[in-house]
Design an enzyme around this catalytic site. Structure first.
Site, PDB file in Angstrom:
ATOM      1  N   HIS A   1      58.866 -14.069  33.203  1.00  0.00           N
ATOM      2  CA  HIS A   1      60.249 -14.512  33.206  1.00  0.00           C
ATOM      3  C   HIS A   1      60.913 -14.119  34.526  1.00  0.00           C
ATOM      4  O   HIS A   1      60.703 -13.000  35.000  1.00  0.00           O
ATOM      5  CB  HIS A   1      61.027 -13.850  32.056  1.00  0.00           C
ATOM      6  CG  HIS A   1      60.608 -14.319  30.710  1.00  0.00           C
ATOM      7  ND1 HIS A   1      59.544 -13.771  30.031  1.00  0.00           N
ATOM      8  CD2 HIS A   1      61.110 -15.292  29.918  1.00  0.00           C
ATOM      9  CE1 HIS A   1      59.408 -14.385  28.868  1.00  0.00           C
ATOM     10  NE2 HIS A   1      60.341 -15.312  28.769  1.00  0.00           N
TER      11      HIS A   1
ATOM     12  N   GLU B   1      57.069  -6.401  37.552  1.00  0.00           N
ATOM     13  CA  GLU B   1      57.848  -6.258  38.787  1.00  0.00           C
ATOM     14  C   GLU B   1      57.501  -4.946  39.482  1.00  0.00           C
ATOM     15  O   GLU B   1      57.318  -4.919  40.705  1.00  0.00           O
ATOM     16  CB  GLU B   1      59.346  -6.344  38.478  1.00  0.00           C
ATOM     17  CG  GLU B   1      59.830  -7.741  38.154  1.00  0.00           C
ATOM     18  CD  GLU B   1      59.390  -8.288  36.790  1.00  0.00           C
ATOM     19  OE1 GLU B   1      59.540  -9.499  36.571  1.00  0.00           O
ATOM     20  OE2 GLU B   1      58.917  -7.500  35.935  1.00  0.00           O
TER      21      GLU B   1
ATOM     22  N   ASP C   1      47.979  -4.420  56.001  1.00  0.00           N
ATOM     23  CA  ASP C   1      48.147  -5.436  57.044  1.00  0.00           C
ATOM     24  C   ASP C   1      48.613  -4.824  58.360  1.00  0.00           C
ATOM     25  O   ASP C   1      48.099  -5.154  59.423  1.00  0.00           O
ATOM     26  CB  ASP C   1      49.159  -6.494  56.574  1.00  0.00           C
ATOM     27  CG  ASP C   1      49.410  -7.552  57.630  1.00  0.00           C
ATOM     28  OD1 ASP C   1      48.416  -8.152  58.121  1.00  0.00           O
ATOM     29  OD2 ASP C   1      50.580  -7.791  57.971  1.00  0.00           O
TER      30      ASP C   1
END
Length: 162
Positions: free
Chosen positions: A82, A118, A132
């Protein structure tokens, strides 16, 4: 399989389905997730001198921002999640021993569904950002143990035991 053991994202015919949270009462929900990133002693020595500056910005500050942005966009990345308007999201990065860092993401919402995904996404995206930004120094960096540490405010609370 009992009702409590069934996967929540399948309908009665076994097809993918979003969980209907329409009848739930909004509650304050908090989830905390953690990722561990093994940088190696060479990169950790540089970290001990302060946040590593790069052309993209300081590594940890950039990773914190990326983690928060990732948490906010979880529903775009994980099918059937959601979309949530987070009340708060906090990402911290701390040294863990001589060669690693711990990333913790705390996500908070007042809503009808939890914020575990989340928090997990925020910790994961922060870890990927560190990888990265540091890969030019070493390709031996390892992202380890992304896990949910705790959640509160829904049908059941959860606390990982060390």
């Amino acid at each position: 399989m009992s009702d409590s053991d069934k996967l929540t994202h399948l309908d009665a015919s076994g097809q993918p389905a979003m969980v209907d949270v329409g009848s739930k009462t909004p509650t304050r929900r908090v989830a905390v997730a953690r990722s561990r990133v093994v940088l190696g002693p060479k990169i950790m020595a540089l970290v001990k001198e302060g946040d590593l500056p790069t052309r993209k910005g300081p590594v940890f500050q950039t990773a914190i921002l990326a983690g928060i942005m990732g948490a906010k966009r979880t529903s775009e990345l994980i099918p059937l999640c959601h979309p949530l308007g987070l009340d708060n999201c906090r990402v911290t990065i701390e040294p863990d021993g001589p060669d690693a860092v711990l990333i913790e993401c705390t996500a908070t919402v007042t809503g009808k569904t939890g914020v575990e995904m989340e928090a997990l996404t925020g910790a994961s995206v922060a870890a990927l950002t560190i990888y990265d930004m540091c890969k030019a120094l070493s390709h031996d960096i390892v992202i380890q143990e992304t896990r949910l540490l705790s959640k509160t405010g829904g049908k059941s609370d959860f606390q990982h035991e060390a």
